[in-house]
Scaffold this active site. Structure first.
Site, PDB file in Angstrom:
ATOM      1  N   TYR A  55      81.310  41.437  -8.513  1.00 17.78           N
ATOM      2  CA  TYR A  55      81.168  40.164  -7.817  1.00 17.78           C
ATOM      3  C   TYR A  55      80.746  39.072  -8.802  1.00 17.78           C
ATOM      4  CZ  TYR A  55      80.961  43.084  -3.563  1.00 17.78           C
ATOM      5  OH  TYR A  55      81.212  43.993  -2.558  1.00 17.78           O
ATOM      6  N   HIS A 124      82.630  52.130  -6.062  1.00 21.85           N
ATOM      7  CA  HIS A 124      83.195  51.027  -5.292  1.00 21.85           C
ATOM      8  C   HIS A 124      84.621  51.324  -4.820  1.00 21.85           C
ATOM      9  CE1 HIS A 124      83.085  46.314  -5.062  1.00 21.85           C
ATOM     10  NE2 HIS A 124      83.393  46.880  -3.906  1.00 21.85           N
ATOM     11  N   SER A 203      82.332  43.781   5.737  1.00 21.19           N
ATOM     12  CA  SER A 203      83.132  42.849   6.538  1.00 21.19           C
ATOM     13  C   SER A 203      83.041  43.172   8.023  1.00 21.19           C
ATOM     14  CB  SER A 203      84.604  42.856   6.081  1.00 21.19           C
ATOM     15  OG  SER A 203      84.733  42.370   4.772  1.00 21.19           O
ATOM     16  N   PRO A 204      81.815  43.371   8.546  1.00 25.77           N
ATOM     17  CA  PRO A 204      81.696  43.715   9.968  1.00 25.77           C
ATOM     18  C   PRO A 204      82.080  42.574  10.894  1.00 25.77           C
ATOM     19  CG  PRO A 204      79.533  43.219   9.051  1.00 25.77           C
ATOM     20  CD  PRO A 204      80.497  43.249   7.894  1.00 25.77           C
ATOM     21  N   LEU A 205      82.234  41.373  10.325  1.00 21.06           N
ATOM     22  CA  LEU A 205      82.663  40.212  11.108  1.00 21.06           C
ATOM     23  C   LEU A 205      84.077  39.788  10.731  1.00 21.06           C
ATOM     24  CD1 LEU A 205      79.327  38.178  11.070  1.00 21.06           C
ATOM     25  CD2 LEU A 205      80.202  39.718  12.848  1.00 21.06           C
ATOM     26  N   GLY A 206      84.844  40.736  10.196  1.00 20.11           N
ATOM     27  CA  GLY A 206      86.243  40.457   9.886  1.00 20.11           C
ATOM     28  C   GLY A 206      86.417  39.304   8.922  1.00 20.11           C
ATOM     29  N   ARG A 207      85.617  39.306   7.842  1.00 21.54           N
ATOM     30  CA  ARG A 207      85.654  38.238   6.841  1.00 21.54           C
ATOM     31  C   ARG A 207      85.453  36.870   7.476  1.00 21.54           C
ATOM     32  NH1 ARG A 207      89.207  42.193   5.248  1.00 21.54           N
ATOM     33  NH2 ARG A 207      88.763  43.050   3.191  1.00 21.54           N
ATOM     34  N   GLY A 208      84.613  36.858   8.506  1.00 24.62           N
ATOM     35  CA  GLY A 208      84.275  35.619   9.187  1.00 24.62           C
ATOM     36  C   GLY A 208      85.107  35.320  10.412  1.00 24.62           C
ATOM     37  N   PHE A 209      86.243  36.006  10.574  1.00 22.01           N
ATOM     38  CA  PHE A 209      87.144  35.690  11.683  1.00 22.01           C
ATOM     39  C   PHE A 209      86.469  35.939  13.028  1.00 22.01           C
ATOM     40  CE2 PHE A 209      90.908  35.155  14.094  1.00 22.01           C
ATOM     41  CZ  PHE A 209      91.878  34.601  13.281  1.00 22.01           C
TER      42      PHE A 209
END
Length: 331
Positions: A55, A124, A203-209
Site C-alpha cells: 500500500y 497477501h 472490502s466489506p462495504l463493496g469498495r464503498g458501493f
C-alpha cells in the site's frame, strides 16, 4: 468495544480498520488527517489495524508507524506481504512467496512500522509457483524468531488453507466478503470454520458501493472507475441493489453501511466462525458510523431480502488480469 477471538488464540476488536484507503488509492490523502482518523479509531476501540507493504509502496506502513510510536500496546497490528510491484506501479503487480523473500519482506515491514513484532502477518496473495507449505514454513520461522505472533492468509482456497494449517496454525483468512461478494461462502468459509480459523473480510462495504453514497462522479477520479461493477449499465443495476439495502436500513433506523456490516456479523454466526470486518475510511465520522453497526439487529425477513439482493449483483468481483488473483478462480 468487545473483542473476538479469531484463531490460534488471536484476539481482535469486534470491528477492525483497513488502512489501504489512506494510501491514495482513492485519490489524494492528507497524512495529518489520516493520522487523526487512525487515532480516533483507536480511541473508540477499533484497535485491530490492517495494512500491507504494497500500500503506497510502503508509505501506509510508515503512516501507521506514527501512530504506533505512541500507542503500540493498544493496537493489534496486521500487515501483509507477497505482492510485488515495479517501482510502486500497481499495474505491474505480481506475487512472490519464496522463503528468502518472506524473511526480507518481514524485516522491511518491521523497519517501516517501527516495531519489533507484527501481531498478524498475512500472505497477501498466493504465489502459485511456490507450494503454499513452503511459504507458510518460512512464515512459521518468523514466529519462532519472535518477529511475528500469528499467521494469516489472504485469498486462499479451502485446499490451500488446509495445506497451510498442516504446517502451522492459521489465525485468520482475509478475503473479500460482503453482500455483493459471497463466493467465499462456497468452500473457504466452511473450511475456516472446520479448522477453527477466523475470517477477516476486506472490502466489506463493496469498495464503498454499499454505503449508498457513491455516484459516477465520486469514483471517476480513482481506480474503481475501471471496475466492471462500477462501469456502464452494471453501475445502475448495482445501485438498484443498494436501494434495496437502503430500504432495510430505513426499517431498522440505520445506514446502508451499517446494515451491510451487521449482515456480515450475523452471517458469520450462521456459518459458525468468528468474523471481524475491516472497513476503511478517511473520516472519523465514518469510523463512528461503522462502530454503531455492532448494535444493529436484523430480522429473519430482512436477512432473506438481503440474500435476494446479493444475488442480483452484476459483474465479477475481480477484474485483475491474473486468473490466480482471487481464490474463487482456483477453487
Amino acid at each position: 468495544m468487545h473483542t473476538i477471538e479469531l484463531g490460534d488464540g488471536l484476539t481482535a476488536s469486534a470491528l477492525g480498520y483497513g488502512a489501504m484507503g489512506l494510501a491514495e488509492v482513492y485519490g489524494p490523502a492528507q497524512e495529518d488527517e489520516s493520522l487523526a482518523t487512525l487515532h480516533h479509531a483507536v480511541d473508540v476501540g477499533v484497535t485491530f489495524l490492517d495494512t500491507a507493504d504494497v500500500y503506497g509502496g510502503g508509505s501506509n506502513e510508515r503512516l501507521l508507524a506514527r501512530l504506533l510510536a505512541d500507542r503500540r500496546d493498544e493496537v493489534t497490528l496486521a500487515t501483509k506481504f507477497g505482492i510485488t510491484t515495479a517501482d510502486g506501479d500497481l499495474s505491474t503487480m505480481a506475487t512472490r512467496g519464496d522463503a528468502a523473500y518472506v524473511r526480507l519482506a518481514c524485516d522491511a515491514s518491521l523497519a517501516r512500522l517501527g516495531t519489533d513484532v507484527i501481531d498478524l502477518y498475512y500472505l497477501h496473495r498466493r504465489d502459485v509457483r511456490v507450494p503454499v507449505e513452503e511459504t507458510v514454513a518460512a512464515m512459521a520461522e518468523l514466529v519462532r524468531a519472535g518477529k511475528v505472533r500469528h499467521l494469516g492468509l489472504s485469498e486462499v482456497t479451502a485446499t490451500e488453507l488446509r495445506q497451510a494449517s498442516a504446517v502451522h496454525p492459521i489465525a485468520a483468512v482475509q478475503s473479500e466478503w460482503s453482500l455483493w461478494s459471497r463466493d467465499v461462502e462456497r468452500a473457504v468459509v466452511p473450511a475456516a470454520a472446520e479448522l477453527g480459523v477466523g475470517f477477516v473480510p476486506y472490502s466489506p462495504l463493496g469498495r464503498g458501493f454499499l454505503t449508498g453514497t457513491l455516484d459516477r462522479a465520486a469514483v471517476a477520479g480513482d481506480w474503481r472507475a475501471g471496475l466492471s461493477r462500477f462501469s456502464g449499465s452494471a453501475f445502475d443495476r448495482n445501485q438498484a441493489v443498494v436501494e434495496g439495502v437502503r430500504g432495510v436500513a430505513a426499517e431498522v433506523g440505520a445506514t446502508p453501511a451499517q446494515v451491510a456490516l451487521a449482515w456480515l456479523r450475523i452471517r458469520g454466526g450462521q456459518l459458525g466462525l468468528p468474523v471481524v470486518p475491516i472497513p476503511g475510511t478517511r473520516r472519523a465520522a465514518r469510523v463512528d458510523e461503522n462502530v454503531a453497526s455492532l448494535e444493529v439487529r436484523l430480522e429473519p425477513a430482512q436477512l432473506e431480502l438481503l440474500d435476494e439482493l446479493a444475488g442480483a449483483v452484476v459483474g465479477p468481483r475481480s477484474d485483475h488480469s491474473d486468473p490466480n488473483w482471487v481464490s474463487a478462480t482456483r477453487e
